[in-house]
Write a protein that holds these residues in place. Structure first.
Motif, PDB file in Angstrom:
ATOM      1  N   PRO A  71       0.814  -1.234   0.000  1.00  0.00           N
ATOM      2  CA  PRO A  71       0.000   0.000   0.000  1.00  0.00           C
ATOM      3  C   PRO A  71       0.839   1.273   0.000  1.00  0.00           C
ATOM      4  CG  PRO A  71      -0.857  -1.590   1.590  1.00  0.00           C
ATOM      5  CD  PRO A  71       0.453  -2.127   1.113  1.00  0.00           C
ATOM      6  N   MET A  72       2.049   1.232   0.570  1.00  0.00           N
ATOM      7  CA  MET A  72       2.881   2.425   0.613  1.00  0.00           C
ATOM      8  C   MET A  72       3.210   2.930  -0.789  1.00  0.00           C
ATOM      9  SD  MET A  72       4.232   4.714   2.405  1.00  0.00           S
ATOM     10  CE  MET A  72       3.992   3.953   4.019  1.00  0.00           C
ATOM     11  N   LEU A  73       3.436   2.003  -1.724  1.00  0.00           N
ATOM     12  CA  LEU A  73       3.711   2.420  -3.099  1.00  0.00           C
ATOM     13  C   LEU A  73       2.497   3.117  -3.706  1.00  0.00           C
ATOM     14  CD1 LEU A  73       5.658  -0.659  -4.520  1.00  0.00           C
ATOM     15  CD2 LEU A  73       6.586   1.532  -3.796  1.00  0.00           C
ATOM     16  N   ALA A  74       1.312   2.596  -3.421  1.00  0.00           N
ATOM     17  CA  ALA A  74       0.096   3.228  -3.942  1.00  0.00           C
ATOM     18  C   ALA A  74      -0.061   4.641  -3.388  1.00  0.00           C
ATOM     19  CB  ALA A  74      -1.127   2.383  -3.591  1.00  0.00           C
ATOM     20  N   TYR A  75       0.276   4.835  -2.109  1.00  0.00           N
ATOM     21  CA  TYR A  75       0.189   6.169  -1.517  1.00  0.00           C
ATOM     22  C   TYR A  75       1.156   7.129  -2.204  1.00  0.00           C
ATOM     23  CZ  TYR A  75      -2.281   3.696   2.226  1.00  0.00           C
ATOM     24  OH  TYR A  75      -3.165   2.929   2.924  1.00  0.00           O
ATOM     25  N   ILE A  76       2.343   6.658  -2.557  1.00  0.00           N
ATOM     26  CA  ILE A  76       3.313   7.509  -3.245  1.00  0.00           C
ATOM     27  C   ILE A  76       2.788   7.910  -4.616  1.00  0.00           C
ATOM     28  CG2 ILE A  76       5.625   7.576  -4.258  1.00  0.00           C
ATOM     29  CD1 ILE A  76       6.551   5.755  -1.995  1.00  0.00           C
ATOM     30  N   TYR A  77       2.213   6.955  -5.341  1.00  0.00           N
ATOM     31  CA  TYR A  77       1.675   7.260  -6.668  1.00  0.00           C
ATOM     32  C   TYR A  77       0.546   8.282  -6.574  1.00  0.00           C
ATOM     33  CZ  TYR A  77       4.111   2.885  -7.731  1.00  0.00           C
ATOM     34  OH  TYR A  77       5.054   1.902  -7.853  1.00  0.00           O
ATOM     35  N   VAL A  78      -0.323   8.116  -5.592  1.00  0.00           N
ATOM     36  CA  VAL A  78      -1.437   9.048  -5.418  1.00  0.00           C
ATOM     37  C   VAL A  78      -0.917  10.440  -5.064  1.00  0.00           C
ATOM     38  CG1 VAL A  78      -3.446   9.588  -3.989  1.00  0.00           C
ATOM     39  CG2 VAL A  78      -3.104   7.259  -4.820  1.00  0.00           C
ATOM     40  N   ALA A  79       0.097  10.502  -4.191  1.00  0.00           N
ATOM     41  CA  ALA A  79       0.645  11.792  -3.781  1.00  0.00           C
ATOM     42  C   ALA A  79       1.257  12.529  -4.972  1.00  0.00           C
ATOM     43  CB  ALA A  79       1.691  11.591  -2.684  1.00  0.00           C
ATOM     44  N   VAL A  80       1.984  11.813  -5.828  1.00  0.00           N
ATOM     45  CA  VAL A  80       2.590  12.445  -7.006  1.00  0.00           C
ATOM     46  C   VAL A  80       1.505  12.938  -7.967  1.00  0.00           C
ATOM     47  CG1 VAL A  80       4.035  12.040  -9.030  1.00  0.00           C
ATOM     48  CG2 VAL A  80       4.717  11.132  -6.806  1.00  0.00           C
ATOM     49  N   ALA A  81       0.459  12.125  -8.172  1.00  0.00           N
ATOM     50  CA  ALA A  81      -0.623  12.526  -9.075  1.00  0.00           C
ATOM     51  C   ALA A  81      -1.358  13.757  -8.542  1.00  0.00           C
ATOM     52  CB  ALA A  81      -1.598  11.369  -9.265  1.00  0.00           C
ATOM     53  N   VAL A  82      -1.608  13.796  -7.239  1.00  0.00           N
ATOM     54  CA  VAL A  82      -2.292  14.951  -6.644  1.00  0.00           C
ATOM     55  C   VAL A  82      -1.416  16.198  -6.735  1.00  0.00           C
ATOM     56  CG1 VAL A  82      -3.167  15.903  -4.479  1.00  0.00           C
ATOM     57  CG2 VAL A  82      -3.752  13.572  -5.132  1.00  0.00           C
ATOM     58  N   LEU A  83      -0.122  16.046  -6.496  1.00  0.00           N
ATOM     59  CA  LEU A  83       0.795  17.183  -6.581  1.00  0.00           C
ATOM     60  C   LEU A  83       0.798  17.783  -7.987  1.00  0.00           C
ATOM     61  CD1 LEU A  83       3.014  18.960  -5.317  1.00  0.00           C
ATOM     62  CD2 LEU A  83       4.674  17.197  -5.980  1.00  0.00           C
ATOM     63  N   GLY A  84       0.850  16.937  -9.006  1.00  0.00           N
ATOM     64  CA  GLY A  84       0.834  17.443 -10.369  1.00  0.00           C
ATOM     65  C   GLY A  84      -0.466  18.148 -10.708  1.00  0.00           C
ATOM     66  N   GLY A  85      -1.597  17.585 -10.275  1.00  0.00           N
ATOM     67  CA  GLY A  85      -2.884  18.213 -10.557  1.00  0.00           C
ATOM     68  C   GLY A  85      -3.057  19.549  -9.849  1.00  0.00           C
ATOM     69  N   LEU A  86      -2.662  19.602  -8.580  1.00  0.00           N
ATOM     70  CA  LEU A  86      -2.781  20.857  -7.837  1.00  0.00           C
ATOM     71  C   LEU A  86      -1.873  21.945  -8.407  1.00  0.00           C
ATOM     72  CD1 LEU A  86      -2.958  19.578  -4.129  1.00  0.00           C
ATOM     73  CD2 LEU A  86      -4.834  20.418  -5.570  1.00  0.00           C
ATOM     74  N   THR A  87      -0.695  21.555  -8.871  1.00  0.00           N
ATOM     75  CA  THR A  87       0.212  22.541  -9.464  1.00  0.00           C
ATOM     76  C   THR A  87      -0.360  23.102 -10.762  1.00  0.00           C
ATOM     77  OG1 THR A  87       2.080  21.307  -8.522  1.00  0.00           O
ATOM     78  CG2 THR A  87       2.582  22.940 -10.202  1.00  0.00           C
ATOM     79  N   LEU A  88      -1.010  22.259 -11.549  1.00  0.00           N
ATOM     80  CA  LEU A  88      -1.654  22.747 -12.766  1.00  0.00           C
ATOM     81  C   LEU A  88      -2.786  23.718 -12.439  1.00  0.00           C
ATOM     82  CD1 LEU A  88      -1.833  19.624 -15.121  1.00  0.00           C
ATOM     83  CD2 LEU A  88      -0.674  21.789 -15.581  1.00  0.00           C
ATOM     84  N   LEU A  89      -3.571  23.403 -11.420  1.00  0.00           N
ATOM     85  CA  LEU A  89      -4.638  24.314 -11.003  1.00  0.00           C
ATOM     86  C   LEU A  89      -4.072  25.634 -10.502  1.00  0.00           C
ATOM     87  CD1 LEU A  89      -7.044  21.868  -9.140  1.00  0.00           C
ATOM     88  CD2 LEU A  89      -7.495  23.076 -11.283  1.00  0.00           C
ATOM     89  N   TRP A  90      -2.978  25.567  -9.761  1.00  0.00           N
ATOM     90  CA  TRP A  90      -2.319  26.774  -9.250  1.00  0.00           C
ATOM     91  C   TRP A  90      -1.839  27.651 -10.406  1.00  0.00           C
ATOM     92  CZ3 TRP A  90       3.175  26.671  -6.739  1.00  0.00           C
ATOM     93  CH2 TRP A  90       3.501  27.967  -6.301  1.00  0.00           C
ATOM     94  N   SER A  91      -1.206  27.031 -11.390  1.00  0.00           N
ATOM     95  CA  SER A  91      -0.705  27.791 -12.535  1.00  0.00           C
ATOM     96  C   SER A  91      -1.846  28.351 -13.365  1.00  0.00           C
ATOM     97  CB  SER A  91       0.183  26.883 -13.396  1.00  0.00           C
ATOM     98  OG  SER A  91       0.728  27.589 -14.482  1.00  0.00           O
ATOM     99  N   LEU A  92      -2.931  27.597 -13.486  1.00  0.00           N
ATOM    100  CA  LEU A  92      -4.073  28.064 -14.263  1.00  0.00           C
ATOM    101  C   LEU A  92      -4.756  29.253 -13.598  1.00  0.00           C
ATOM    102  CD1 LEU A  92      -5.722  27.353 -16.814  1.00  0.00           C
ATOM    103  CD2 LEU A  92      -7.196  25.967 -15.345  1.00  0.00           C
ATOM    104  N   GLY A  93      -4.641  29.349 -12.274  1.00  0.00           N
ATOM    105  CA  GLY A  93      -5.283  30.433 -11.547  1.00  0.00           C
ATOM    106  C   GLY A  93      -4.663  31.794 -11.768  1.00  0.00           C
ATOM    107  N   ASP A  94      -3.498  31.867 -12.404  1.00  0.00           N
ATOM    108  CA  ASP A  94      -2.870  33.164 -12.672  1.00  0.00           C
ATOM    109  C   ASP A  94      -3.672  34.010 -13.656  1.00  0.00           C
ATOM    110  OD1 ASP A  94      -0.885  32.630 -10.932  1.00  0.00           O
ATOM    111  OD2 ASP A  94       0.679  32.255 -12.420  1.00  0.00           O
ATOM    112  N   GLY A  95      -4.401  33.338 -14.542  1.00  0.00           N
ATOM    113  CA  GLY A  95      -5.215  34.078 -15.500  1.00  0.00           C
ATOM    114  C   GLY A  95      -4.465  34.621 -16.696  1.00  0.00           C
ATOM    115  N   ARG A  96      -3.192  34.328 -16.839  1.00  0.00           N
ATOM    116  CA  ARG A  96      -2.434  34.793 -17.996  1.00  0.00           C
ATOM    117  C   ARG A  96      -2.836  34.010 -19.235  1.00  0.00           C
ATOM    118  NH1 ARG A  96       3.615  34.146 -16.317  1.00  0.00           N
ATOM    119  NH2 ARG A  96       3.875  34.787 -18.486  1.00  0.00           N
ATOM    120  N   ALA A  97      -2.704  34.641 -20.381  1.00  0.00           N
ATOM    121  CA  ALA A  97      -3.149  34.004 -21.631  1.00  0.00           C
ATOM    122  C   ALA A  97      -2.391  32.710 -21.888  1.00  0.00           C
ATOM    123  CB  ALA A  97      -2.971  34.972 -22.796  1.00  0.00           C
TER     124      ALA A  97
END
Length: 211
Positions: free
Chosen positions: A58-84
């Motif tokens: 299960p620890m490996l699954a938690y690592i995979y989930v954490a990496v996937a969530v980190l990438g998604g949240l970073t994309l949302l953060w970057s999208l929130g800037d509103g730049r073209a």
């Protein structure tokens, strides 16, 4: 800050894409193969690999989930800037990224745990009366597992293509930003040009003082 966010997205996407590429040792046995070439040994090898995936720590699954969530949240953060540039490249990246995650959550994982988690290992069996030098026989592959096995390979391919698109969009964003920086540097006056402009303005000031 934009460079940091881009680095996080690229690193997370590359990590997840690498995980999907490791499944190729099983997916390649069934993907784009005709029904005649999908023999029982090939299907059993792929099913064995998928069954091993359901038994990972299960620890490996938690690592995979954490990496996937980190990438998604970073994309949302970057999208929130509103730049073209962010809206175009990060918006497309977020769409492809979320598509890959949704495919894995709603297609791959249910298929794995529903059809492969209860399969016993190993699948091959040796005949009791067969000599030791004889290779073990392979039991007939269950017809109920044939479609889930083929669907897993197809789902992994869809996720891989989507994540590859994310990397291409991020590369396009980096190229566009570098192009803007180069254009700004070309339009900015050089030190020699600034000195010429300054020298041209100084005589005008001296004439005003004299008058």
């Amino acid at each position: 800050m934009a460079g940091l966010r881009m680095s996080i997205v690229v690193s997370a996407t590359s990590f997840l894409l690498g995980l999907l590429f490791t499944h190729w040792i099983a997916d390649s046995l069934t993907l784009w193969k005709s029904p005649s070439t999908n023999s029982d040994p090939r299907l059993w090898i792929a099913a064995t690999y998928y069954s091993i995936l359901t038994r990972m720590p299960p620890m490996l699954a938690y690592i995979y989930v954490a990496v996937a969530v980190l990438g998604g949240l970073t994309l949302l953060w970057s999208l929130g800037d509103g730049r073209a540039g962010n809206l175009m490249f990060d918006g497309g990246s977020l769409l492809l990224y979320s598509s890959a995650v949704a495919m894995y959550l709603y297609s791959v994982l249910p298929n794995l745990f529903e059809n492969f988690s209860a399969l016993p290992l190993p699948f091959v069996r040796a005949e009791p009366t067969a000599p030791p030098s004889t290779s073990p026989s392979v039991p007939p592959f269950p017809t109920t597992l044939r479609t889930p096995t083929l669907e897993l390979a197809s789902s992994h391919l869809v996720c891989s293509v989507a994540l590859t698109g994310v990397l291409l969009l991020q590369a396009g964003r980096w190229w566009a930003e570098q192009k803007d920086v180069d254009d700004d540097e070309e339009e900015a006056p050089s030190p020699d040009e600034k000195a010429v402009v300054k020298d041209e303005k100084e005589p005008v000031k001296e004439k005003k003082k004299a008058s």
